[in-house]
Design an enzyme around this catalytic site. Structure first.
Site, short mmCIF file in Angstrom:
data_model
loop_
_atom_site.label_atom_id
_atom_site.label_comp_id
_atom_site.label_asym_id
_atom_site.label_seq_id
_atom_site.Cartn_x
_atom_site.Cartn_y
_atom_site.Cartn_z
CD GLN A 175 -0.79 3.65 14.92
OE1 GLN A 175 -0.75 4.29 16.15
NE2 GLN A 175 -0.24 4.40 13.63
CB CYS A 208 -4.25 5.72 10.80
SG CYS A 208 -3.27 4.25 11.44
CG LEU A 209 0.48 9.22 12.18
CD1 LEU A 209 1.25 9.37 13.74
CD2 LEU A 209 1.09 10.38 11.46
CG HIS A 250 -4.34 1.94 15.47
ND1 HIS A 250 -3.83 1.43 14.30
CD2 HIS A 250 -3.90 3.13 15.33
CE1 HIS A 250 -4.12 1.88 13.46
NE2 HIS A 250 -3.78 3.69 14.61
N GLY A 270 -2.50 10.92 17.60
CA GLY A 270 -2.29 10.03 19.21
C GLY A 270 -1.10 9.00 17.98
CG HIS A 296 -7.60 5.99 15.29
ND1 HIS A 296 -8.07 6.98 14.23
CD2 HIS A 296 -6.70 6.30 15.40
CE1 HIS A 296 -6.93 6.48 13.02
NE2 HIS A 296 -6.22 6.18 13.71
CD GLU A 297 -4.26 6.33 18.20
OE1 GLU A 297 -3.46 5.54 17.81
OE2 GLU A 297 -4.56 7.52 17.51
#
Ligand code: K1U
Ligand code: ZN
Length: 177
Positions: A51, A92-93, A138, A46, A134-135
């Site tokens: 981000q 998480c990236l 963000h 994702g 999660h996204e």
């Protein structure tokens, strides 16, 4: 298409509240394509526009093994969430190399706009549900580590500080004058 640079925790720009997208135009479609390419390259399942330092409400997800299930969600909204919760080990990236357990609603129904500007809904469970939640976090300026204890957050911040110090020590000193 292009790979986009990622923001890394604890960068304050990850705390920005993303703004709704009023019109789905070619610029939005280009951003979505670049985000998908960036997610696949990372690799991740994702990515939220936040981000890549774009503060608009757009996320991409693909939780399939063969990377054939790309879903682009513009202005995603959770319209139903199960009372039943599940604990999942999240990554998480924007926090590379760190994973920890987070508890969230098990199943959700999400309403969003697609790249043609049409409204659609997705019912999600398992990793897809976790990933979409999660996204969306963000987009609201939240990072999954916010759900962890203060002690774990402090330890993570110390570890990142030390990594940065070690990287700075290793950097070549430029000759002066
Ligand atoms: O938002 C992000 O930083 C992407 C993140 C999404 C996510 C993963 C797991 C649980 C919750 C949210 C990632 O993709 S981290 C990388 C990852 O988990 C993964 C990468 C390749 C294959 C499978 C998983
Ligand atoms: Zn993330």
């Amino acid at each position: 298409m292009a790979l986009l640079p990622l923001l890394h925790y604890p960068d304050r720009r990850l705390r920005t509240l993303a703004q709704p997208i009023a019109h789905v135009d070619d610029e939005v479609r280009r951003l979505a394509a670049d985000m998908a390419e960036t997610m696949y390259e990372a690799p991740g399942v994702g990515l939220a526009a936040t981000q890549v330092n774009v503060h608009r409400r757009l996320i991409v997800v693909d939780v399939t093994e063969d990377r054939s299930g790309l879903i682009t969600l513009i202005n995603p909204e959770i319209v139903e969430a199960s009372e039943e919760t599940k604990v999942w080990d999240e990554g998480c990236l924007s926090v590379p190399g760190f994973y920890d357990a987070v508890e969230r609603p098990d199943r959700i129904r999400v309403r969003a706009t697609n790249l043609q500007g049409e409204t659609f809904e997705v019912e999600a469970d398992g990793l897809l549900s976790v990933c979409i939640q999660h996204e969306i976090d963000h987009l609201d300026g939240k990072v999954f580590v916010d759900y962890l204890s203060r002690l774990k957050q402090t330890r993570l911040q110390d570890k990142i500080k030390k990594q940065k110090e070690r990287a700075a020590d290793k950097a070549p000193v430029l000759a002066r004058g």
